[in-house]
Design a protein around this motif. Structure first.
Motif, PDB file in Angstrom:
ATOM      1  N   GLY A  71       0.809  -1.210   0.000  1.00 22.82           N
ATOM      2  CA  GLY A  71       0.000   0.000   0.000  1.00 22.82           C
ATOM      3  C   GLY A  71       0.843   1.261   0.000  1.00 22.82           C
ATOM      4  O   GLY A  71       2.076   1.228   0.029  1.00 22.82           O
ATOM      5  N   SER A  72       0.141   2.416   0.009  1.00 24.76           N
ATOM      6  CA  SER A  72       0.839   3.705  -0.073  1.00 24.76           C
ATOM      7  C   SER A  72       1.710   3.974   1.152  1.00 24.76           C
ATOM      8  O   SER A  72       2.753   4.630   1.048  1.00 24.76           O
ATOM      9  N   THR A  73       1.300   3.474   2.332  1.00 21.95           N
ATOM     10  CA  THR A  73       2.092   3.716   3.538  1.00 21.95           C
ATOM     11  C   THR A  73       3.523   3.238   3.368  1.00 21.95           C
ATOM     12  O   THR A  73       4.482   3.940   3.718  1.00 21.95           O
ATOM     13  N   TRP A  74       3.685   2.055   2.815  1.00 23.54           N
ATOM     14  CA  TRP A  74       5.014   1.454   2.673  1.00 23.54           C
ATOM     15  C   TRP A  74       5.948   2.350   1.866  1.00 23.54           C
ATOM     16  O   TRP A  74       7.152   2.409   2.135  1.00 23.54           O
ATOM     17  N   PHE A  75       5.397   3.085   0.895  1.00 21.63           N
ATOM     18  CA  PHE A  75       6.226   3.881  -0.002  1.00 21.63           C
ATOM     19  C   PHE A  75       6.373   5.337   0.435  1.00 21.63           C
ATOM     20  O   PHE A  75       7.058   6.120  -0.224  1.00 21.63           O
ATOM     21  N   ALA A  76       5.715   5.710   1.543  1.00 20.38           N
ATOM     22  CA  ALA A  76       5.839   7.087   2.035  1.00 20.38           C
ATOM     23  C   ALA A  76       7.261   7.320   2.538  1.00 20.38           C
ATOM     24  O   ALA A  76       7.795   6.524   3.305  1.00 20.38           O
ATOM     25  N   GLN A  77       7.862   8.417   2.110  1.00 20.36           N
ATOM     26  CA  GLN A  77       9.269   8.642   2.441  1.00 20.36           C
ATOM     27  C   GLN A  77       9.463   9.704   3.521  1.00 20.36           C
ATOM     28  O   GLN A  77      10.182   9.494   4.487  1.00 20.36           O
ATOM     29  N   GLY A  78       8.846  10.865   3.352  1.00 18.81           N
ATOM     30  CA  GLY A  78       9.208  12.052   4.128  1.00 18.81           C
ATOM     31  C   GLY A  78       9.151  11.913   5.635  1.00 18.81           C
ATOM     32  O   GLY A  78      10.175  11.919   6.313  1.00 18.81           O
ATOM     33  N   GLY A  79       7.966  11.789   6.213  1.00 17.91           N
ATOM     34  CA  GLY A  79       7.871  11.698   7.660  1.00 17.91           C
ATOM     35  C   GLY A  79       6.479  12.015   8.160  1.00 17.91           C
ATOM     36  O   GLY A  79       5.507  11.976   7.408  1.00 17.91           O
ATOM     37  N   ILE A  80       6.392  12.358   9.457  1.00 16.33           N
ATOM     38  CA  ILE A  80       5.121  12.636  10.116  1.00 16.33           C
ATOM     39  C   ILE A  80       5.243  13.972  10.837  1.00 16.33           C
ATOM     40  O   ILE A  80       6.147  14.170  11.664  1.00 16.33           O
ATOM     41  N   ALA A  81       4.338  14.881  10.551  1.00 12.35           N
ATOM     42  CA  ALA A  81       4.360  16.196  11.201  1.00 12.35           C
ATOM     43  C   ALA A  81       3.748  16.089  12.585  1.00 12.35           C
ATOM     44  O   ALA A  81       2.664  15.523  12.758  1.00 12.35           O
ATOM     45  N   ALA A  82       4.420  16.641  13.581  1.00 12.48           N
ATOM     46  CA  ALA A  82       3.912  16.625  14.952  1.00 12.48           C
ATOM     47  C   ALA A  82       4.639  17.690  15.767  1.00 12.48           C
ATOM     48  O   ALA A  82       5.777  18.051  15.462  1.00 12.48           O
ATOM     49  N   VAL A  83       3.960  18.165  16.790  1.00 13.65           N
ATOM     50  CA  VAL A  83       4.555  19.178  17.667  1.00 13.65           C
ATOM     51  C   VAL A  83       5.365  18.453  18.733  1.00 13.65           C
ATOM     52  O   VAL A  83       4.828  17.951  19.718  1.00 13.65           O
ATOM     53  N   LEU A  84       6.689  18.430  18.538  1.00 16.76           N
ATOM     54  CA  LEU A  84       7.581  17.659  19.406  1.00 16.76           C
ATOM     55  C   LEU A  84       8.726  18.482  19.969  1.00 16.76           C
ATOM     56  O   LEU A  84       9.471  18.005  20.820  1.00 16.76           O
ATOM     57  N   ASP A  85       8.866  19.710  19.496  1.00 17.41           N
ATOM     58  CA  ASP A  85       9.992  20.555  19.889  1.00 17.41           C
ATOM     59  C   ASP A  85       9.494  21.717  20.743  1.00 17.41           C
ATOM     60  O   ASP A  85       8.422  22.273  20.496  1.00 17.41           O
TER      61      ASP A  85
END
Length: 542
Positions: free
Chosen positions: A42-56
């Motif tokens: 599926g598309s998840t497997w090929f996703a490269q960039g990352g996940i946006a989240a407030v972590l800093d």
């Protein structure tokens, strides 16, 4: 020969959204997960960039919300954006608990955060340049070993099953008819809760970054079942897919531009400053249109992405997947420019749902790219997609856990009837229609649209749907036939939505209506058999 299956929960789709939901429910319920192909296709497997989240600590929920609203060109639903962003840190912690190995800083325990187009802060947590693979590997490993989760590979849903709810006058979803490819038959899966997690519909276009399975199955099935569909005119075209005759659909991650890669014309000139002050870090719709404009202006087959000015060690550390893949085609990205073209990448519209992932049809949920939550508006901001998958899958899991015991038992459902169909000896019809559909969608309903092009597309889709309906009625179902039928439905929804928008906003750009309307409205398509209506019981009298 077991052709009927009974579960508490049926999840159609095995990407990040579907597996997250399964893992959050499996401690209490029996769960079936359907995968169209192998579980990692599926598309998840090929996703490269990352996940946006407030972590800093230097970032904030407000900043992430505002960036998303800005990228969405006035159509994001602020409550949905805030709901997603406020739950982002918890979603990442859950993924870490599942064993996802995110990239850390060279020294220390802190995770490395990168920056992508539209973001005002470094907030993209990633696993090198193969984040989707890292997420999917961790989730699938846990799902495959869980005793309450059964995964059915090479099973594709044909249509949803509806029946009257004993507790109300409305219809409910009670399962799905599913084509069992290994056995070449249609099985019945029954469940008290059914979830569509089938991904998007970018395969409706000739050039796409998506795998072959992205044929809009969940959106098409939900529409046929009576659910509203929203904002299908907003198809995100990723600006940079590798242009090579043998590369098929390899995505060059946006993170390259986030780390300083330049876009260049064939003569080496940079051009993004002429389109947006953010240059290469402008949102995807702006970058894609800029590339499309320059390609058409110059008559060029492609443009170029250049990161060769960065140290070779830096490139090898941060972009090993892109580097290795390009080397397969003789392109050394540490020394050479990467030939790129825009390609259909993400479906911003989908099945209308609430914050629990509920659709208009009782006991039917939609999560991930299949759904329309209001998060993305007229343009998805980079790396918000995997975040949406996790947050809404967890929300749906909570709602199902709280309500499923109150769902009435499923009434008897008739098995699939294939007694009046025959084997086809004309499969060339499927391949021809598949190719024609994707070509006219690319030519007429692509990055830049006109009224005349959309009218041509409307005419073509009506003729194709007539042929496809006739074929579907007379021959045994097959994987290609099911996908073609769904693609035709999705194509119609995209065309209708685009025809109805008399402005240019976000990902929808019309030469006939180049200005932005003063009023921002969603495009909501309502089917004739709208599931939100009360069940109409026919009566007769003399």
């Amino acid at each position: 020969m077991k052709t009927q299956h009974q579960y508490d929960v049926l999840i159609i789709g095995s990407g990040a959204a579907g597996l997250t939901l399964a893992l959050n429910l499996a401690e209490r319920f029996q769960v079936a997960v359907l995968s169209k192909s192998d579980i990692n296709q599926g598309s998840t497997w090929f996703a490269q960039g990352g996940i946006a989240a407030v972590l800093d600590s230097e970032d904030s929920v407000e900043a992430h919300v505002n960036d998303t609203l800005d990228a969405g060109a006035g159509l994001c639903h602020e409550d949905s954006v805030r709901f997603t962003v406020e739950n982002s840190a918890d979603a990442i912690r859950w993924l870490i608990d599942q064993g996802v190995d995110f990239t850390r800083e060279a020294e220390g325990e802190d995770y490395h955060l990168t920056k992508e187009g539209g973001h005002s802060h470094r907030r993209i947590i990633h696993s090198a340049d193969a984040t989707g693979q890292a997420v999917h590997s961790a989730l699938s490993e846990r799902a495959l070993s869980h005793e309450n989760i059964d995964i059915y590979a090479h099973h594709i849903a044909v249509d949803l099953v509806k029946q009257p709810s004993p507790k109300s006058r409305k219809l409910r979803c009670a399962g799905a008819y599913v084509y069992n490819r290994p056995k070449d038959r249609v099985d019945l899966f029954q469940a008290k809760a059914v979830i569509l997690a089938t991904g998007g519909a970018s395969k409706v276009y000739l050039y796409t970054s998506n795998p072959d399975g992205a044929s809009g199955d969940g959106i098409a099935m939900a529409w046929r079942a009576g659910c509203r569909i929203a904002n299908m005119e907003f198809n995100q075209f990723h600006p940079t897919c590798l242009f090579h005759p043998k590369a098929k659909s390899f995505l060059i991650t946006e993170a390259l531009r986030g780390e300083g890669a330049y876009l260049r014309l064939p003569n080496g000139e940079r051009f993004m400053h002429r389109f947006d002050e953010r240059e290469e870090l402008a949102p995807r719709d702006i970058v894609a249109r800029a590339i499309d404009h320059e390609m058409k202006r110059l008559g060029s087959d492609c443009l170029y992405l250049d990161i060769s000015h960065k140290p070779e060690a830096f490139i090898a550390e941060h972009f090993p997947t892109v580097k290795a893949r390009c080397m397969e085609f003789g392109i050394d990205i540490s020394k050479e420019w990467i030939p790129v073209v825009p390609a259909a990448h993400y479906t911003c519209g989908g099945v209308v749902v609430d914050h629990n992932g509920q659709t208009d049809l009782q006991q039917l949920y939609a999560i991930g790219e299949t759904s329309f939550t209001g998060l993305h508006g007229a343009n998805r901001m980079a790396s918000n997609s995997l975040l949406e998958c996790i947050v809404y899958a967890q929300a749906a899991a909570r709602h199902i856990s709280e309500t499923i015991n109150n769902v009435a038992d499923i009434q008897t459902i008739a098995p699939w009837d294939a007694s009046r169909v025959t084997d086809s000896d004309e499969d060339v019809v499927i391949s021809h229609n598949w190719d024609e559909l994707r070509r006219f969608m690319w030519d007429y309903v692509g990055i830049v649209r006109t009224r005349k092009r959309l009218e041509r597309a409307t005419h073509r889709i009506k003729l194709l749907q007539k042929e496809i309906a006739e074929y579907y009625s007379n021959y045994k179902v097959s994987n290609d036939q099911i996908e073609l039928r769904n693609l035709a439905t999705v194509a119609e929804l995209i065309i209708r939505s685009a025809m109805g928008r008399k402005e240019s906003r976000g990902l929808h750009y019309s030469l006939d209506y180049p200005d932005l309307s003063n009023v921002a409205k969603d495009t909501i398509l309502v089917p004739m058999n709208f599931a939100g209506q009360d069940l109409i019981v026919s009566t007769s009298s003399k």
